[in-house]
Design a protein around this motif. Sequence first.
Motif, short mmCIF file in Angstrom:
data_model
loop_
_atom_site.label_atom_id
_atom_site.label_comp_id
_atom_site.label_asym_id
_atom_site.label_seq_id
_atom_site.Cartn_x
_atom_site.Cartn_y
_atom_site.Cartn_z
N ARG A 82 11.50 39.13 27.33
CA ARG A 82 12.77 38.41 27.18
C ARG A 82 12.59 37.15 26.32
O ARG A 82 13.45 36.81 25.52
CB ARG A 82 13.31 38.01 28.56
N ARG A 159 20.48 29.27 28.38
CA ARG A 159 21.47 30.21 28.91
C ARG A 159 22.28 30.84 27.76
O ARG A 159 22.55 32.04 27.76
CB ARG A 159 22.39 29.52 29.90
N GLY A 160 22.67 30.02 26.79
CA GLY A 160 23.44 30.53 25.66
C GLY A 160 22.70 31.62 24.90
O GLY A 160 23.25 32.72 24.70
N PHE A 162 20.32 33.54 25.91
CA PHE A 162 20.18 34.72 26.76
C PHE A 162 21.49 35.50 26.80
O PHE A 162 21.48 36.74 26.80
CB PHE A 162 19.76 34.32 28.17
N ASP A 163 22.63 34.79 26.86
CA ASP A 163 23.93 35.46 26.88
C ASP A 163 24.24 36.13 25.54
O ASP A 163 24.83 37.22 25.50
CB ASP A 163 25.04 34.47 27.23
N GLU A 164 23.84 35.48 24.46
CA GLU A 164 24.14 36.01 23.13
C GLU A 164 23.23 37.17 22.75
O GLU A 164 23.59 38.00 21.89
CB GLU A 164 23.99 34.89 22.10
N HIS A 165 22.05 37.22 23.34
CA HIS A 165 21.08 38.28 23.03
C HIS A 165 20.66 38.95 24.33
O HIS A 165 19.53 38.80 24.80
CB HIS A 165 19.88 37.70 22.29
N PRO A 166 21.60 39.71 24.94
CA PRO A 166 21.34 40.28 26.26
C PRO A 166 20.20 41.30 26.24
O PRO A 166 19.93 41.94 25.22
CB PRO A 166 22.66 40.95 26.62
N ASP A 175 18.45 38.65 32.89
CA ASP A 175 19.31 37.57 32.42
C ASP A 175 18.60 36.22 32.57
O ASP A 175 17.47 36.15 33.05
CB ASP A 175 20.65 37.56 33.18
N PHE A 176 19.31 35.17 32.17
CA PHE A 176 18.72 33.84 32.19
C PHE A 176 18.33 33.41 33.60
O PHE A 176 17.27 32.80 33.81
CB PHE A 176 19.69 32.82 31.60
N ASP A 177 19.18 33.69 34.59
CA ASP A 177 18.90 33.25 35.96
C ASP A 177 17.60 33.85 36.49
O ASP A 177 16.82 33.16 37.15
CB ASP A 177 20.07 33.61 36.89
#
Length: 205
Positions: A82, A159-160, A162-166, A175-177
């Motif tokens: 990741r 977080r951004g 991670f959200d943009e590049h799932p 995910d980021f969490d």
Amino acid sequence: MGLDITVMIADWSRLGEVPSRDRLSRLRDAWYADETGLWDHDAPVVEGNWNWPRGAGSALFAVYEFRGTLGSFKPHLWAGERWESVRDHADPLVRARLDALLPGRTWGGLDGETEHVDQGFFCDDPAVAYGVLLARSPASVRELAATSKEVRPWLEGLRGPFDEHPAVPEGWVRDFDEFSELLDDWCRDLSEAAQHGWGLIGLSE
């Protein structure tokens, strides 16, 4: 069966007195001793916390239970994957700190060949040092603990990316969490080891 990992901290002032060829066997003997209470089938195991042994080894080492990993090394490997997918999109300050913090724990580094065992910690003979995934001296631990403390306030900025590049749907650390939780556990390990002036060790049995 997949690769497992047990992460522990160990008192280098005692372990370092033993010849390097005998250090790992001494640590294993202390870990596997029945008197530790670690092998009691009905003993509660609390994830995200330390198991401090009883008996003669009580002052030699402690074992950390990572959250949500079931003792598998796969989540750590996936966390490295990741990071590879988002690191080019991370803030340069965060990227530099995590590039220093993650190798040997979840990531192989930019060249994929990051050293994971500090020289002289254990014997270099593969027949003796089997199962060693990670071994960091107190000096290395102090540096890594300082780096982890520096980067933690900035982690939310990932977080951004991670959200943009799932991540792909399968696997661990999706995910980021989940990434942040695993990283937080490593930071706890480093902080505890640094407070004691101990080394950090990861073993696969």
